[in-house]
Design a protein around this motif. Structure first.
Motif, PDB file in Angstrom:
ATOM      1  N   GLY A 196       0.811  -1.212   0.000  1.00 22.02           N
ATOM      2  CA  GLY A 196       0.000   0.000   0.000  1.00 22.02           C
ATOM      3  C   GLY A 196       0.847   1.265   0.000  1.00 22.02           C
ATOM      4  N   ASP A 197       0.157   2.381   0.092  1.00 28.06           N
ATOM      5  CA  ASP A 197       0.805   3.690   0.074  1.00 28.06           C
ATOM      6  C   ASP A 197       1.189   4.094   1.497  1.00 28.06           C
ATOM      7  OD1 ASP A 197       1.779   6.089  -0.778  1.00 28.06           O
ATOM      8  OD2 ASP A 197      -0.177   7.041  -1.014  1.00 28.06           O
ATOM      9  N   THR A 198       2.393   4.571   1.662  1.00 25.59           N
ATOM     10  CA  THR A 198       2.843   4.984   2.994  1.00 25.59           C
ATOM     11  C   THR A 198       2.507   6.436   3.300  1.00 25.59           C
ATOM     12  OG1 THR A 198       5.019   5.549   2.121  1.00 25.59           O
ATOM     13  CG2 THR A 198       4.725   3.331   3.028  1.00 25.59           C
ATOM     14  N   CYS A 199       1.971   7.154   2.334  1.00 24.94           N
ATOM     15  CA  CYS A 199       1.588   8.553   2.564  1.00 24.94           C
ATOM     16  C   CYS A 199       0.220   8.591   3.235  1.00 24.94           C
ATOM     17  CB  CYS A 199       1.518   9.304   1.245  1.00 24.94           C
ATOM     18  SG  CYS A 199       2.907  10.349   0.966  1.00 24.94           S
ATOM     19  N   LEU A 200       0.187   9.084   4.456  1.00 26.66           N
ATOM     20  CA  LEU A 200      -1.082   9.253   5.151  1.00 26.66           C
ATOM     21  C   LEU A 200      -1.471  10.721   5.075  1.00 26.66           C
ATOM     22  CD1 LEU A 200      -0.411   7.109   8.332  1.00 26.66           C
ATOM     23  CD2 LEU A 200      -1.707   6.461   6.306  1.00 26.66           C
ATOM     24  N   HIS A 201      -2.675  10.995   4.682  1.00 32.74           N
ATOM     25  CA  HIS A 201      -3.138  12.359   4.550  1.00 32.74           C
ATOM     26  C   HIS A 201      -4.013  12.711   5.743  1.00 32.74           C
ATOM     27  CE1 HIS A 201      -1.589  12.695   0.494  1.00 32.74           C
ATOM     28  NE2 HIS A 201      -2.089  11.481   0.259  1.00 32.74           N
ATOM     29  N   PHE A 202      -3.608  13.741   6.466  1.00 36.03           N
ATOM     30  CA  PHE A 202      -4.385  14.253   7.576  1.00 36.03           C
ATOM     31  C   PHE A 202      -5.001  15.570   7.172  1.00 36.03           C
ATOM     32  CE2 PHE A 202      -1.338  11.585   9.883  1.00 36.03           C
ATOM     33  CZ  PHE A 202      -2.218  10.858  10.667  1.00 36.03           C
ATOM     34  N   SER A 203      -6.127  15.848   7.750  1.00 34.90           N
ATOM     35  CA  SER A 203      -6.786  17.116   7.485  1.00 34.90           C
ATOM     36  C   SER A 203      -5.984  18.256   8.112  1.00 34.90           C
ATOM     37  CB  SER A 203      -8.196  17.097   8.079  1.00 34.90           C
ATOM     38  OG  SER A 203      -8.787  18.360   7.962  1.00 34.90           O
ATOM     39  N   VAL A 204      -6.026  19.389   7.464  1.00 37.56           N
ATOM     40  CA  VAL A 204      -5.346  20.568   7.990  1.00 37.56           C
ATOM     41  C   VAL A 204      -5.976  20.980   9.319  1.00 37.56           C
ATOM     42  CG1 VAL A 204      -4.819  22.986   7.517  1.00 37.56           C
ATOM     43  CG2 VAL A 204      -4.695  21.311   5.689  1.00 37.56           C
ATOM     44  N   LYS A 205      -7.247  20.696   9.486  1.00 38.75           N
ATOM     45  CA  LYS A 205      -7.939  21.033  10.733  1.00 38.75           C
ATOM     46  C   LYS A 205      -7.284  20.336  11.924  1.00 38.75           C
ATOM     47  CE  LYS A 205     -11.589  23.428   9.386  1.00 38.75           C
ATOM     48  NZ  LYS A 205     -11.997  24.688   9.952  1.00 38.75           N
ATOM     49  N   PHE A 206      -6.783  19.126  11.715  1.00 36.29           N
ATOM     50  CA  PHE A 206      -6.121  18.408  12.797  1.00 36.29           C
ATOM     51  C   PHE A 206      -4.923  19.199  13.304  1.00 36.29           C
ATOM     52  CE2 PHE A 206      -2.641  15.584  14.002  1.00 36.29           C
ATOM     53  CZ  PHE A 206      -3.198  14.978  15.116  1.00 36.29           C
ATOM     54  N   TYR A 207      -4.093  19.686  12.400  1.00 43.15           N
ATOM     55  CA  TYR A 207      -2.907  20.450  12.794  1.00 43.15           C
ATOM     56  C   TYR A 207      -3.305  21.788  13.399  1.00 43.15           C
ATOM     57  CZ  TYR A 207      -0.420  16.955  10.125  1.00 43.15           C
ATOM     58  OH  TYR A 207       0.074  15.774   9.668  1.00 43.15           O
ATOM     59  N   LEU A 208      -4.347  22.373  12.888  1.00 43.95           N
ATOM     60  CA  LEU A 208      -4.813  23.656  13.411  1.00 43.95           C
ATOM     61  C   LEU A 208      -5.286  23.515  14.856  1.00 43.95           C
ATOM     62  CD1 LEU A 208      -5.238  26.574  12.478  1.00 43.95           C
ATOM     63  CD2 LEU A 208      -7.550  25.933  11.842  1.00 43.95           C
ATOM     64  N   VAL A 209      -6.080  22.496  15.118  1.00 43.01           N
ATOM     65  CA  VAL A 209      -6.552  22.272  16.484  1.00 43.01           C
ATOM     66  C   VAL A 209      -5.386  21.893  17.392  1.00 43.01           C
ATOM     67  CG1 VAL A 209      -8.000  20.766  17.907  1.00 43.01           C
ATOM     68  CG2 VAL A 209      -8.903  21.729  15.805  1.00 43.01           C
ATOM     69  N   ALA A 210      -4.424  21.151  16.891  1.00 40.83           N
ATOM     70  CA  ALA A 210      -3.245  20.802  17.687  1.00 40.83           C
ATOM     71  C   ALA A 210      -2.459  22.047  18.063  1.00 40.83           C
ATOM     72  CB  ALA A 210      -2.369  19.815  16.921  1.00 40.83           C
ATOM     73  N   MET A 211      -2.304  22.984  17.131  1.00 43.48           N
ATOM     74  CA  MET A 211      -1.601  24.237  17.438  1.00 43.48           C
ATOM     75  C   MET A 211      -2.374  25.061  18.464  1.00 43.48           C
ATOM     76  SD  MET A 211       0.180  25.574  13.931  1.00 43.48           S
ATOM     77  CE  MET A 211      -1.308  25.621  12.984  1.00 43.48           C
ATOM     78  N   PHE A 212      -3.683  25.122  18.321  1.00 44.50           N
ATOM     79  CA  PHE A 212      -4.499  25.846  19.308  1.00 44.50           C
ATOM     80  C   PHE A 212      -4.334  25.224  20.689  1.00 44.50           C
ATOM     81  CE2 PHE A 212      -7.680  27.035  15.781  1.00 44.50           C
ATOM     82  CZ  PHE A 212      -6.877  28.102  15.408  1.00 44.50           C
ATOM     83  N   PHE A 213      -4.331  23.895  20.746  1.00 44.69           N
ATOM     84  CA  PHE A 213      -4.167  23.226  22.027  1.00 44.69           C
ATOM     85  C   PHE A 213      -2.835  23.584  22.666  1.00 44.69           C
ATOM     86  CE2 PHE A 213      -2.384  19.668  24.395  1.00 44.69           C
ATOM     87  CZ  PHE A 213      -3.288  19.622  25.439  1.00 44.69           C
ATOM     88  N   VAL A 214      -1.763  23.550  21.889  1.00 40.21           N
ATOM     89  CA  VAL A 214      -0.442  23.865  22.434  1.00 40.21           C
ATOM     90  C   VAL A 214      -0.402  25.301  22.929  1.00 40.21           C
ATOM     91  CG1 VAL A 214       1.987  24.173  21.823  1.00 40.21           C
ATOM     92  CG2 VAL A 214       0.786  22.115  21.127  1.00 40.21           C
ATOM     93  N   ILE A 215      -0.955  26.219  22.156  1.00 42.26           N
ATOM     94  CA  ILE A 215      -0.944  27.629  22.559  1.00 42.26           C
ATOM     95  C   ILE A 215      -1.703  27.823  23.860  1.00 42.26           C
ATOM     96  CG2 ILE A 215      -1.803  29.905  21.930  1.00 42.26           C
ATOM     97  CD1 ILE A 215      -1.146  29.159  19.010  1.00 42.26           C
ATOM     98  N   PHE A 216      -2.918  27.295  23.942  1.00 45.93           N
ATOM     99  CA  PHE A 216      -3.710  27.496  25.145  1.00 45.93           C
ATOM    100  C   PHE A 216      -3.155  26.697  26.324  1.00 45.93           C
ATOM    101  CE2 PHE A 216      -6.874  29.009  22.066  1.00 45.93           C
ATOM    102  CZ  PHE A 216      -7.198  30.212  22.678  1.00 45.93           C
ATOM    103  N   ASP A 217      -2.494  25.594  26.066  1.00 46.46           N
ATOM    104  CA  ASP A 217      -1.893  24.817  27.136  1.00 46.46           C
ATOM    105  C   ASP A 217      -0.720  25.572  27.755  1.00 46.46           C
ATOM    106  OD1 ASP A 217      -1.886  22.440  28.671  1.00 46.46           O
ATOM    107  OD2 ASP A 217      -0.115  21.773  27.575  1.00 46.46           O
ATOM    108  N   VAL A 218       0.107  26.184  26.939  1.00 44.16           N
ATOM    109  CA  VAL A 218       1.232  26.966  27.451  1.00 44.16           C
ATOM    110  C   VAL A 218       0.727  28.167  28.238  1.00 44.16           C
ATOM    111  CG1 VAL A 218       3.176  28.417  26.750  1.00 44.16           C
ATOM    112  CG2 VAL A 218       2.860  26.182  25.712  1.00 44.16           C
ATOM    113  N   GLU A 219      -0.348  28.774  27.779  1.00 46.85           N
ATOM    114  CA  GLU A 219      -0.902  29.906  28.510  1.00 46.85           C
ATOM    115  C   GLU A 219      -1.499  29.459  29.841  1.00 46.85           C
ATOM    116  OE1 GLU A 219      -3.427  31.384  25.484  1.00 46.85           O
ATOM    117  OE2 GLU A 219      -1.828  32.493  24.511  1.00 46.85           O
ATOM    118  N   ALA A 220      -2.070  28.273  29.893  1.00 48.64           N
ATOM    119  CA  ALA A 220      -2.573  27.752  31.167  1.00 48.64           C
ATOM    120  C   ALA A 220      -1.419  27.496  32.129  1.00 48.64           C
ATOM    121  CB  ALA A 220      -3.362  26.476  30.925  1.00 48.64           C
TER     122      ALA A 220
END
Length: 127
Positions: free
Chosen positions: A57-81
């Motif tokens: 099979g193909d080793t390229c896994l495609h993730f939605s950009v929304k996943f990375y966006l929510v991950a960045m938001f989580f990191v930002i708000f986690d550091v602020e907490a």
């Protein structure tokens, strides 16, 4: 007392020694592991995962950009907490000035969260 009077050469020298010895130690560890480390060679050495099984099979896994966006938001708000936790531990030392600064910080957090909701950055539904 000016800043120039508090400049201490011995502190700079100790910091320079720390950086120098840290770099020397890192290079020493890398050199030692390359010399003493085990080396193996077999016909299966350069196959995927060293197992000899051909990939399927193909080793390229495609993730939605929304996943990375929510991950960045989580990191930002986690550091602020984390910042707010540190502030809450030192609340007696900071006094009313620290309380006002934390209030402004929380206000900016809420404004940024409302902005993210307004631009619909947290919605998973495709348009």
């Amino acid at each position: 007392m000016s800043v120039l009077n508090t400049f201490d050469v011995s502190e700079c020298l100790s910091f320079l020694c720390f950086i120098t010895f840290s770099l020397i130690f890192c290079f020493f560890m890398l050199f030692t592991s390359s010399v003493l480390g085990g080396k193996s060679s077999s016909r299966y050495k350069h196959t995927p995962f060293e197992s000899g099984i051909a990939p399927v099979g193909d080793t390229c896994l495609h993730f939605s950009v929304k996943f990375y966006l929510v991950a960045m938001f989580f990191v930002i708000f986690d550091v602020e907490a984390l910042y707010l936790y540190i502030w809450s531990v030192s609340i007696i030392e900071t006094g009313w000035t620290g309380f006002l600064e934390a209030f402004i910080f929380i206000l900016f957090l809420l404004l940024s969260l409302f902005y993210l909701i307004r631009i619909q950055a947290l919605k998973w539904v495709n348009k």
